[in-house]
Write a protein that holds these residues in place. Structure first.
Motif, PDB file in Angstrom:
ATOM      1  N   GLY A   1       0.773  -1.228   0.000  1.00 32.49           N
ATOM      2  CA  GLY A   1       0.000   0.000   0.000  1.00 32.49           C
ATOM      3  C   GLY A   1       0.807   1.282   0.000  1.00 32.49           C
ATOM      4  O   GLY A   1       0.251   2.376   0.182  1.00 32.49           O
ATOM      5  N   PHE A   2       2.129   1.190  -0.224  1.00 30.90           N
ATOM      6  CA  PHE A   2       2.965   2.386  -0.240  1.00 30.90           C
ATOM      7  C   PHE A   2       3.199   2.861  -1.674  1.00 30.90           C
ATOM      8  O   PHE A   2       3.167   2.064  -2.623  1.00 30.90           O
ATOM      9  CB  PHE A   2       4.316   2.106   0.427  1.00 30.90           C
ATOM     10  N   ARG A   3       3.440   4.157  -1.827  1.00 22.05           N
ATOM     11  CA  ARG A   3       3.853   4.690  -3.122  1.00 22.05           C
ATOM     12  C   ARG A   3       5.317   4.309  -3.351  1.00 22.05           C
ATOM     13  O   ARG A   3       6.139   4.376  -2.445  1.00 22.05           O
ATOM     14  CB  ARG A   3       3.696   6.209  -3.158  1.00 22.05           C
ATOM     15  N   VAL A   4       5.641   3.922  -4.577  1.00 20.60           N
ATOM     16  CA  VAL A   4       7.007   3.536  -4.925  1.00 20.60           C
ATOM     17  C   VAL A   4       7.458   4.379  -6.100  1.00 20.60           C
ATOM     18  O   VAL A   4       6.731   4.509  -7.096  1.00 20.60           O
ATOM     19  CB  VAL A   4       7.096   2.030  -5.270  1.00 20.60           C
ATOM     20  N   MET A   5       8.631   4.963  -5.973  1.00 15.43           N
ATOM     21  CA  MET A   5       9.182   5.790  -7.054  1.00 15.43           C
ATOM     22  C   MET A   5      10.691   5.878  -6.895  1.00 15.43           C
ATOM     23  O   MET A   5      11.260   5.340  -5.948  1.00 15.43           O
ATOM     24  CB  MET A   5       8.546   7.193  -7.023  1.00 15.43           C
ATOM     25  N   THR A   6      11.336   6.561  -7.830  1.00 17.09           N
ATOM     26  CA  THR A   6      12.775   6.754  -7.723  1.00 17.09           C
ATOM     27  C   THR A   6      13.072   7.847  -6.697  1.00 17.09           C
ATOM     28  O   THR A   6      12.213   8.686  -6.394  1.00 17.09           O
ATOM     29  CB  THR A   6      13.387   7.169  -9.065  1.00 17.09           C
ATOM     30  N   MET A   7      14.294   7.854  -6.202  1.00 17.77           N
ATOM     31  CA  MET A   7      14.685   8.904  -5.267  1.00 17.77           C
ATOM     32  C   MET A   7      14.646  10.268  -5.948  1.00 17.77           C
ATOM     33  O   MET A   7      14.321  11.279  -5.295  1.00 17.77           O
ATOM     34  CB  MET A   7      16.080   8.630  -4.699  1.00 17.77           C
ATOM     35  N   LEU A   8      14.942  10.313  -7.231  1.00 16.92           N
ATOM     36  CA  LEU A   8      14.913  11.587  -7.942  1.00 16.92           C
ATOM     37  C   LEU A   8      13.494  12.162  -7.968  1.00 16.92           C
ATOM     38  O   LEU A   8      13.292  13.368  -7.803  1.00 16.92           O
ATOM     39  CB  LEU A   8      15.437  11.403  -9.368  1.00 16.92           C
ATOM     40  N   GLU A   9      12.501  11.288  -8.155  1.00 16.83           N
ATOM     41  CA  GLU A   9      11.110  11.736  -8.118  1.00 16.83           C
ATOM     42  C   GLU A   9      10.690  12.129  -6.704  1.00 16.83           C
ATOM     43  O   GLU A   9      10.009  13.141  -6.490  1.00 16.83           O
ATOM     44  CB  GLU A   9      10.188  10.618  -8.623  1.00 16.83           C
ATOM     45  N   ALA A  10      11.108  11.308  -5.734  1.00 16.32           N
ATOM     46  CA  ALA A  10      10.722  11.549  -4.343  1.00 16.32           C
ATOM     47  C   ALA A  10      11.368  12.812  -3.784  1.00 16.32           C
ATOM     48  O   ALA A  10      10.809  13.468  -2.892  1.00 16.32           O
ATOM     49  CB  ALA A  10      11.098  10.350  -3.481  1.00 16.32           C
ATOM     50  N   ALA A  11      12.551  13.169  -4.304  1.00 20.04           N
ATOM     51  CA  ALA A  11      13.289  14.318  -3.762  1.00 20.04           C
ATOM     52  C   ALA A  11      12.477  15.605  -3.824  1.00 20.04           C
ATOM     53  O   ALA A  11      12.600  16.476  -2.962  1.00 20.04           O
ATOM     54  CB  ALA A  11      14.607  14.493  -4.523  1.00 20.04           C
ATOM     55  N   GLU A  12      11.619  15.732  -4.835  1.00 18.64           N
ATOM     56  CA  GLU A  12      10.870  16.970  -5.015  1.00 18.64           C
ATOM     57  C   GLU A  12       9.695  17.107  -4.052  1.00 18.64           C
ATOM     58  O   GLU A  12       9.225  18.215  -3.802  1.00 18.64           O
ATOM     59  CB  GLU A  12      10.355  17.056  -6.457  1.00 18.64           C
ATOM     60  N   ILE A  13       9.212  15.991  -3.502  1.00 18.82           N
ATOM     61  CA  ILE A  13       7.988  16.051  -2.696  1.00 18.82           C
ATOM     62  C   ILE A  13       8.182  15.613  -1.248  1.00 18.82           C
ATOM     63  O   ILE A  13       7.311  15.827  -0.413  1.00 18.82           O
ATOM     64  CB  ILE A  13       6.862  15.202  -3.332  1.00 18.82           C
ATOM     65  N   GLY A  14       9.323  15.045  -0.917  1.00 22.12           N
ATOM     66  CA  GLY A  14       9.532  14.533   0.432  1.00 22.12           C
ATOM     67  C   GLY A  14       9.724  15.638   1.464  1.00 22.12           C
ATOM     68  O   GLY A  14      10.292  16.692   1.164  1.00 22.12           O
ATOM     69  N   ASP A  15       9.235  15.373   2.668  1.00 21.23           N
ATOM     70  CA  ASP A  15       9.480  16.256   3.815  1.00 21.23           C
ATOM     71  C   ASP A  15      10.513  15.659   4.770  1.00 21.23           C
ATOM     72  O   ASP A  15      11.292  16.380   5.385  1.00 21.23           O
ATOM     73  CB  ASP A  15       8.180  16.496   4.593  1.00 21.23           C
ATOM     74  N   VAL A  16      10.494  14.331   4.889  1.00 23.15           N
ATOM     75  CA  VAL A  16      11.424  13.604   5.746  1.00 23.15           C
ATOM     76  C   VAL A  16      12.005  12.463   4.926  1.00 23.15           C
ATOM     77  O   VAL A  16      11.264  11.704   4.296  1.00 23.15           O
ATOM     78  CB  VAL A  16      10.720  13.035   6.996  1.00 23.15           C
ATOM     79  N   PHE A  17      13.325  12.329   4.943  1.00 19.92           N
ATOM     80  CA  PHE A  17      14.014  11.270   4.204  1.00 19.92           C
ATOM     81  C   PHE A  17      14.783  10.398   5.195  1.00 19.92           C
ATOM     82  O   PHE A  17      15.540  10.905   6.023  1.00 19.92           O
ATOM     83  CB  PHE A  17      14.990  11.861   3.179  1.00 19.92           C
ATOM     84  N   ILE A  18      14.601   9.077   5.084  1.00 21.16           N
ATOM     85  CA  ILE A  18      15.262   8.144   5.995  1.00 21.16           C
ATOM     86  C   ILE A  18      15.898   7.035   5.165  1.00 21.16           C
ATOM     87  O   ILE A  18      15.209   6.352   4.386  1.00 21.16           O
ATOM     88  CB  ILE A  18      14.270   7.537   7.006  1.00 21.16           C
ATOM     89  N   THR A  19      17.191   6.836   5.305  1.00 22.14           N
ATOM     90  CA  THR A  19      17.903   5.791   4.562  1.00 22.14           C
ATOM     91  C   THR A  19      18.067   4.555   5.424  1.00 22.14           C
ATOM     92  O   THR A  19      18.462   4.633   6.588  1.00 22.14           O
ATOM     93  CB  THR A  19      19.280   6.291   4.094  1.00 22.14           C
ATOM     94  N   THR A  20      17.774   3.385   4.822  1.00 20.93           N
ATOM     95  CA  THR A  20      17.860   2.122   5.562  1.00 20.93           C
ATOM     96  C   THR A  20      18.463   1.030   4.688  1.00 20.93           C
ATOM     97  O   THR A  20      18.040  -0.122   4.739  1.00 20.93           O
ATOM     98  CB  THR A  20      16.467   1.665   6.031  1.00 20.93           C
ATOM     99  N   THR A  21      19.470   1.365   3.870  1.00 20.29           N
ATOM    100  CA  THR A  21      19.910   0.441   2.816  1.00 20.29           C
ATOM    101  C   THR A  21      21.210  -0.298   3.107  1.00 20.29           C
ATOM    102  O   THR A  21      21.432  -1.383   2.583  1.00 20.29           O
ATOM    103  CB  THR A  21      20.100   1.199   1.492  1.00 20.29           C
ATOM    104  N   GLY A  22      22.113   0.307   3.861  1.00 25.88           N
ATOM    105  CA  GLY A  22      23.453  -0.260   4.023  1.00 25.88           C
ATOM    106  C   GLY A  22      24.361   0.055   2.850  1.00 25.88           C
ATOM    107  O   GLY A  22      25.495  -0.429   2.799  1.00 25.88           O
TER     108      GLY A  22
END
Length: 413
Positions: free
Chosen positions: A249-270
């Motif tokens: 149920g989550f929206r999925v997109m590239t980080m480049l797309e998300a960068a324009e609309i995000g308010d909080v960014f959290i990295t969990t990738t390693g």
């Protein structure tokens, strides 16, 4: 052996913190009583490099109760709690760590911890293993084996194993079911938001939260964000995980797309440079940047530094990077683990399970290490199941057992 800490006079405060978590860690309570009676670690030396706070301290005390000589350091300079370090020294353990250590001090603390000449190591992120395979190779022959706590460390171990360079057996505690299904999901999920909210004093409801990575840590962060009322966006490189996120149920997109609309960014990738220059250039004014991966490489700080015309301290543990157009991008906890550098880490009840796995895996290594090759091993299933049953018992939950007829049915063809 002499210890290297900030201030021994903080010991009473540290002991209060340890006493508090001890009350909520029934699995370690049970193992402490068992180990005190049986002394399975008698005559053995254990070097521990894990985030040095109260829950880790209790694990170390449980190992010491089992007869081990224990030397402890932190696995991240900003997660070490000086009061807890002092309490361990007062309890008779050797500690080399302090909050805010420089890179040189951090490495020195690791090396001094290895001066104990350990039989067993417990690592978190792989720095002890890396040092043992580089500047302290003379100690490798005596090491029975070790345990790795986190995803990043396991990735580093498997890379070393693939190259045929691992010199002793290591158990991937992170990969145990009772670790990643609970610690990585519920522990990271809660503690990351605890760190962010404590640091910023801002509401999460209604904000666009971008979670990079949909492994177990990312799932936990996303789940808690949704519970807090956020609009959650997932970025991924793995098509299966991306599909799972979409069907959750989550929206999925590239980080480049998300960068324009995000308010909080959290990295969990390693991984490294997950958020970098082209993303910073598109972000809105006032965004929050937080990392929940082990190393401070997921949010590219050199790119932030290069783009910024000014850097301001906005609040404790919040650095504002001012862009040429006046936008301010807020980096939390210097891009280090936000749940530990800006909080107290995972809840005690969660770490109770993870550290029970650690303690029982150490016991397994002492009993079976001479039969193991220098490879990465999974936690034996019987240990995973024992921890799960201990946890259920502590929660007052009973479950069914298969009848003999059901067992025969499942084994038939």
């Amino acid at each position: 052996m002499n210890s290297t800490i900030r201030d021994i006079t903080l010991a009473d405060e540290g002991q209060r913190r340890i006493d508090w978590v001890r009350r909520y860690m029934p699995l370690l309570n049970q193992l402490e009583k068992e180990f005190e009676a049986t002394k399975p670690f008698k005559g053995k030396k254990i070097a521990v490099s894990v985030h040095l706070e109260a829950k880790t301290a209790y694990l170390c005390l449980v190992l010491a109760a089992g007869g081990a000589e224990v030397a402890v350091t932190g696995s991240n300079p900003l997660s070490t709690q000086d009061a807890v370090a002092a309490a361990l020294v007062k309890a008779g353990l050797t500690v080399h760590a302090w909050h805010g250590a420089t890179e040189e001090e951090y490495k020195e603390h690791l090396s001094r911890t290895l001066d104990i000449r350990p039989d067993i190591i417990i690592d978190d992120g792989g720095d002890l293993v890396a040092m043992l395979h580089s500047s302290r190779q003379e100690l490798c022959d005596r090491i029975i084996g070790g345990c790795e706590e986190t995803t990043t460390g396991v990735l580093r171990l498997r890379a070393r194993e693939r190259e045929g360079k691992l010199k002793f057996p290591m158990i991937a505690v992170n990969d145990a079911y009772c670790k990643h299904l609970f610690d990585n999901r519920y522990g990271t999920g809660q503690s990351v938001w605890d760190g962010i909210m404590r640091t910023t004093n801002l509401i999460i409801a209604g904000k666009n939260v971008v979670v990079a990575g949909y492994g177990w840590c990312g799932k936990g962060v996303a789940m808690k964000a949704r519970g807090l009322g956020a609009n959650v966006i997932i970025t991924e490189v793995d098509p299966i995980k991306a599909l799972e996120a979409a069907m959750d149920g989550f929206r999925v997109m590239t980080m480049l797309e998300a960068a324009e609309i995000g308010d909080v960014f959290i990295t969990t990738t390693g991984c490294t440079k997950v958020i970098r220059r082209e993303h910073f250039e598109r972000m809105k004014d006032g965004v929050l940047l937080a990392n929940a991966g082990h190393f401070d490489v997921e949010i590219c700080k050199p790119d932030l530094e290069a783009l910024a015309v000014e850097k301001r301290m906005m609040r404790h543990n919040v650095e504002g990077y001012v862009m040429k157009d006046g936008r301010v991008l807020n980096l939390l906890a210097q891009g280090r683990l936000v749940n530990l550098a800006s909080g107290d880490g995972h809840p005690a009840e969660i770490m109770d399970m993870s550290f029970a796995l650690q303690a029982l895996s150490v016991q397994y290594l002492i009993e079976n290490g001479d039969k193991l090759e220098p490879k990465v091993y999974s936690v034996p299933r019987f240990i995973d199941y024992r921890v799960a049953r201990m946890k259920l018992q502590a929660m007052g939950i009973n479950i069914d057992s298969l009848t003999p007829e059901q067992e025969r049915y499942l084994m038939s063809y």
